[in-house]
Design a protein around this motif. Structure first.
Motif, mmCIF file in Angstrom:
data_model
loop_
_atom_site.group_PDB
_atom_site.id
_atom_site.type_symbol
_atom_site.label_atom_id
_atom_site.label_comp_id
_atom_site.label_asym_id
_atom_site.label_seq_id
_atom_site.Cartn_x
_atom_site.Cartn_y
_atom_site.Cartn_z
ATOM 1 N N SER A 69 0.839 -1.203 0.000
ATOM 2 C CA SER A 69 0.000 0.000 0.000
ATOM 3 C C SER A 69 0.871 1.250 0.000
ATOM 4 N N LEU A 70 1.898 1.248 0.857
ATOM 5 C CA LEU A 70 2.822 2.379 0.892
ATOM 6 C C LEU A 70 3.604 2.467 -0.413
ATOM 7 N N GLY A 71 4.002 1.310 -0.940
ATOM 8 C CA GLY A 71 4.738 1.300 -2.200
ATOM 9 C C GLY A 71 3.924 1.856 -3.346
ATOM 10 N N ALA A 72 2.625 1.533 -3.390
ATOM 11 C CA ALA A 72 1.752 2.061 -4.444
ATOM 12 C C ALA A 72 1.673 3.576 -4.349
ATOM 13 N N LEU A 73 1.550 4.083 -3.141
ATOM 14 C CA LEU A 73 1.486 5.533 -2.948
ATOM 15 C C LEU A 73 2.784 6.202 -3.405
ATOM 16 N N LEU A 74 3.933 5.647 -2.990
ATOM 17 C CA LEU A 74 5.223 6.264 -3.305
ATOM 18 C C LEU A 74 5.533 6.209 -4.790
ATOM 19 N N MET A 75 5.282 5.038 -5.415
ATOM 20 C CA MET A 75 5.614 4.908 -6.827
ATOM 21 C C MET A 75 4.662 5.708 -7.706
ATOM 22 N N ARG A 76 3.400 5.791 -7.319
ATOM 23 C CA ARG A 76 2.484 6.639 -8.080
ATOM 24 C C ARG A 76 2.910 8.096 -7.959
ATOM 25 N N SER A 77 3.330 8.492 -6.758
ATOM 26 C CA SER A 77 3.777 9.865 -6.548
ATOM 27 C C SER A 77 5.041 10.161 -7.331
ATOM 28 N N ALA A 78 5.976 9.199 -7.331
ATOM 29 C CA ALA A 78 7.215 9.387 -8.094
ATOM 30 C C ALA A 78 6.922 9.470 -9.588
ATOM 31 N N GLY A 79 6.036 8.599 -10.067
ATOM 32 C CA GLY A 79 5.671 8.638 -11.473
ATOM 33 C C GLY A 79 5.031 9.964 -11.859
ATOM 34 N N SER A 80 4.208 10.501 -10.975
ATOM 35 C CA SER A 80 3.574 11.793 -11.226
ATOM 36 C C SER A 80 4.614 12.909 -11.283
ATOM 37 N N THR A 81 5.616 12.824 -10.411
ATOM 38 C CA THR A 81 6.677 13.825 -10.408
ATOM 39 C C THR A 81 7.471 13.780 -11.701
ATOM 40 N N VAL A 82 7.832 12.562 -12.147
ATOM 41 C CA VAL A 82 8.552 12.400 -13.420
ATOM 42 C C VAL A 82 7.727 12.982 -14.561
ATOM 43 N N ASN A 83 6.442 12.684 -14.565
ATOM 44 C CA ASN A 83 5.552 13.164 -15.628
ATOM 45 C C ASN A 83 5.496 14.689 -15.658
ATOM 46 N N ASP A 84 5.380 15.308 -14.482
ATOM 47 C CA ASP A 84 5.275 16.773 -14.439
ATOM 48 C C ASP A 84 6.598 17.438 -14.817
ATOM 49 N N ILE A 85 7.725 16.794 -14.493
ATOM 50 C CA ILE A 85 9.022 17.331 -14.917
ATOM 51 C C ILE A 85 9.116 17.307 -16.434
ATOM 52 N N ALA A 86 8.737 16.172 -17.030
ATOM 53 C CA ALA A 86 8.830 16.033 -18.484
ATOM 54 C C ALA A 86 7.865 16.953 -19.220
ATOM 55 N N ASP A 87 6.691 17.197 -18.630
ATOM 56 C CA ASP A 87 5.637 17.972 -19.308
ATOM 57 C C ASP A 87 5.557 19.420 -18.846
ATOM 58 N N ARG A 88 6.553 19.898 -18.132
ATOM 59 C CA ARG A 88 6.454 21.226 -17.520
ATOM 60 C C ARG A 88 6.258 22.338 -18.553
ATOM 61 N N LYS A 89 6.749 22.138 -19.789
ATOM 62 C CA LYS A 89 6.596 23.171 -20.809
ATOM 63 C C LYS A 89 5.267 23.062 -21.552
ATOM 64 N N PHE A 90 4.585 21.913 -21.385
ATOM 65 C CA PHE A 90 3.284 21.728 -22.044
ATOM 66 C C PHE A 90 2.120 22.014 -21.096
ATOM 67 N N ASP A 91 2.294 21.662 -19.811
ATOM 68 C CA ASP A 91 1.167 21.704 -18.880
ATOM 69 C C ASP A 91 0.532 23.081 -18.753
ATOM 70 N N GLY A 92 1.333 24.116 -18.872
ATOM 71 C CA GLY A 92 0.784 25.463 -18.757
ATOM 72 C C GLY A 92 -0.163 25.832 -19.882
ATOM 73 N N HIS A 93 -0.130 25.071 -20.976
ATOM 74 C CA HIS A 93 -0.981 25.354 -22.134
ATOM 75 C C HIS A 93 -2.181 24.419 -22.218
ATOM 76 N N VAL A 94 -2.345 23.560 -21.202
ATOM 77 C CA VAL A 94 -3.452 22.609 -21.174
ATOM 78 C C VAL A 94 -4.388 22.998 -20.044
ATOM 79 N N GLU A 95 -5.675 23.100 -20.351
ATOM 80 C CA GLU A 95 -6.642 23.584 -19.363
ATOM 81 C C GLU A 95 -6.605 22.774 -18.071
ATOM 82 N N ARG A 96 -6.531 21.451 -18.178
ATOM 83 C CA ARG A 96 -6.599 20.596 -16.997
ATOM 84 C C ARG A 96 -5.354 20.716 -16.122
#
Length: 302
Positions: A69-96
């Motif tokens: 349960s803790l591992g799912a939380l940590l790895m999902r959080s890490a994956g989200s962080t990686v995603n936001d780092i990679a998409d940081r130049k796109f996310d500002g142009h997407v409504e969501r």
């Protein structure tokens, strides 16, 4: 609501519990880990619980349940962080995604990388067998490649599904010491399920992704999305049914699969490609699908 006809689709809502209860310095990291949007945690956790139940042939050991349960939380959080780092130049142009911490400038990339290091270190500190650690290491390339996939393939949802549900394979490695064919089939079914529900989610961003030149299954399927989503949901039920048979699940498992099939058929029927707010609610309905999968796995051990 921005207007009576167009809802605000941003996934960050100012004035929520993060803003009310946390110190200012903690808020961007809480949102970077998406702890304020726990749907992804549940969608990661329930399939993992299902695999742990099947591997344990009943209720799992509480220690293993807590670790995964803790591992799912940590790895999902890490994956989200990686995603936001990679998409940081796109996310500002997407409504969501326009208010996410990196896109809005609340934190800088260096801070996000330091936070990611902490997340991965915490995940690595969990007490797992050497075999499970090896299986865990194998998912890291998928975690880091996924955010880039939308730049060169219409199938980022497939890569995400493989990574998101990797905990199912780890559960078998930890609880049983091996990964049988039935477990791989259950994991394959989870990938098909995720392609389905994440395509529903991708239709929320369809206009923005098209404008930015990004790719997704929603863009690939176009107006035929409802048919393809239904197909992947059917493949998921089929793979889970075959996986359960290979794992010698008892007859109640078949009843659970029927309930899941009905629920996914209801979702498919309700999809409206022109209404992002409806699609987002249907995406959230898959929390129930995950819960049903865990309950079905438990019923199959009776």
């Amino acid at each position: 609501m921005t207007t009576l006809s167009r809802p605000d689709l941003s996934d960050i809502h100012r004035g929520d519990w993060v803003d009310r209860r946390l110190p200012a310095g903690w808020r961007p990291y809480t949102r970077l880990a998406r702890l304020d949007r726990p749907v992804g945690i549940w969608l990661t956790l329930f399939p993992c619980w299902a695999a742990l139940i099947q591997a344990s042939q009943g209720l799992p050991d509480l220690r293993q349940l807590a670790i995964f349960s803790l591992g799912a939380l940590l790895m999902r959080s890490a994956g989200s962080t990686v995603n936001d780092i990679a998409d940081r130049k796109f996310d500002g142009h997407v409504e969501r995604t326009r208010f996410r911490p990196l896109a809005s400038g609340e934190i800088v990339t260096r801070q996000a990388f330091i936070f990611l290091t902490v997340e991965l270190a915490l995940a690595a500190s969990l007490f797992l067998t050497p075999y499970t650690r090896l299986i865990a290491i194998c998912v890291l390339p998928l975690v880091f490649v996924y955010p880039l996939c939308k730049r060169f393939t219409h199938w980022p949802q497939a890569v995400l599904g493989a990574a998101f549900n990797w905990g199912m394979l780890m559960a078998w490695a930890e609880a049983a010491g091996h990964i049988p064919a039935g477990a791989v089939m259950m994991w394959t079914g989870a990938i098909a399920w995720q392609i389905g529900y994440d395509t529903v989610y991708a239709y929320v961003d369809l206009k923005d992704d098209t404008r930015l030149g990004l790719k997704s299954t929603a863009i690939l399927f176009g107006r035929h999305g409802k048919t393809f989503i239904g197909l992947f949901y059917a493949l998921a039920v089929g793979a889970w049914s075959l996986g359960g048979w290979l794992l010698d699940m008892s007859p109640p498992y078949a009843i659970g699969m029927l309930v899941i099939a009905i629920h996914l058929a209801w979702q498919t029927q309700r999809i409206d490609l022109a209404r992002p707010e409806v699609n987002y609610r249907l995406f959230l309905a898959n929390i129930l699908t995950g819960l049903l999968l865990a309950c079905t796995a438990l019923s199959g051990t009776w």
